[in-house]
Write a protein that holds these residues in place. Structure first.
Motif, short mmCIF file in Angstrom:
data_model
loop_
_atom_site.label_atom_id
_atom_site.label_comp_id
_atom_site.label_asym_id
_atom_site.label_seq_id
_atom_site.Cartn_x
_atom_site.Cartn_y
_atom_site.Cartn_z
N ALA A 122 -0.95 -12.24 -2.40
CA ALA A 122 -2.10 -12.50 -1.43
C ALA A 122 -1.14 -12.62 -0.08
N SER A 123 -0.10 -13.51 -0.16
CA SER A 123 0.67 -13.76 0.89
C SER A 123 1.23 -12.58 1.73
N ILE A 124 1.82 -11.77 0.78
CA ILE A 124 2.30 -10.57 1.25
C ILE A 124 1.39 -9.53 1.93
N LEU A 125 0.00 -9.46 1.37
CA LEU A 125 -0.95 -8.89 2.05
C LEU A 125 -1.60 -9.32 3.27
N GLY A 126 -1.58 -10.69 3.14
CA GLY A 126 -1.92 -11.49 4.51
C GLY A 126 -1.11 -11.17 5.60
N TRP A 141 0.99 -1.17 0.03
CA TRP A 141 -0.02 0.08 -0.08
C TRP A 141 0.83 1.20 -0.10
N ASN A 142 2.17 1.24 0.27
CA ASN A 142 3.23 2.18 0.35
C ASN A 142 3.90 2.72 -0.84
N LEU A 143 3.43 1.69 -1.85
CA LEU A 143 4.34 1.97 -3.27
C LEU A 143 3.34 2.89 -4.11
N ASP A 144 4.01 3.89 -4.66
CA ASP A 144 3.44 4.58 -5.84
C ASP A 144 3.13 3.84 -7.02
N ALA A 145 2.10 4.42 -7.90
CA ALA A 145 1.77 3.40 -9.17
C ALA A 145 2.84 2.84 -9.84
N GLU A 163 -1.95 -9.37 9.11
CA GLU A 163 -1.67 -10.09 10.57
C GLU A 163 -0.69 -9.11 11.18
N GLY A 164 -0.15 -8.18 10.74
CA GLY A 164 1.04 -7.56 11.70
C GLY A 164 2.30 -7.48 11.38
N TYR A 165 2.65 -8.40 10.34
CA TYR A 165 4.26 -8.55 10.14
C TYR A 165 4.44 -7.47 9.41
N ASN A 166 5.77 -6.81 10.00
CA ASN A 166 6.57 -5.73 9.37
C ASN A 166 7.52 -6.28 8.13
N LEU A 167 6.95 -5.94 7.01
CA LEU A 167 7.71 -6.40 5.55
C LEU A 167 8.14 -4.95 5.11
N ARG A 168 8.99 -4.25 5.77
CA ARG A 168 9.44 -2.75 5.17
C ARG A 168 10.60 -3.39 4.38
N GLU A 169 11.43 -4.25 4.59
CA GLU A 169 12.44 -4.68 3.68
C GLU A 169 12.07 -5.60 2.66
N MET A 170 12.76 -5.62 1.56
CA MET A 170 12.48 -6.34 0.45
C MET A 170 12.67 -7.70 0.48
#
Length: 95
Positions: A52-56, A3-7, A60-67
């Motif tokens: 879907a797994s990244i969004l899931g 959700w933080n990525l631009d188009a 669930e609250g996991y921080n996935l800021r690192e690529m």
């Protein structure tokens, strides 16, 4: 994370995942043959379940800021879904 990525970054991410999923899907189609879903079907399953797994995980609250963490979660989720669907298809075909 998504959700933080631009188009423009989101379109590049979707295109990259789609192309790599098609390559993996074609290779898996050659390995799995009748137990697979075809190269395009495998690619759709891998691409869809990757995001879907990244969004899931984000939900669930996991921080996935690192690529690398996001890619690891996405790949793990994609192949768990693909293997699960292939096992279900193989079981249904042998009934």
């Amino acid at each position: 994370m998504l959700w933080n990525l631009d188009a423009s970054w989101l379109m590049m991410a979707i295109a990259t995942v789609a192309v790599l999923s098609y390559f993996f899907g074609a290779a898996l189609d050659a390995l799995m043959r009748e137990d697979g879903f075809g190269s395009f079907g495998n690619a759709l399953i891998i691409s869809g379940s990757f995001f879907a797994s990244i969004l899931g995980a984000n939900h669930e609250g996991y921080n996935l800021r690192e690529m690398h963490a996001a890619v690891l979660v996405g790949l793990a989720g994609a192949f768990v879904v693909l293997v699960s669907l292939a096992v279900v298809k193989a079981l249904l075909a042998r009934m």
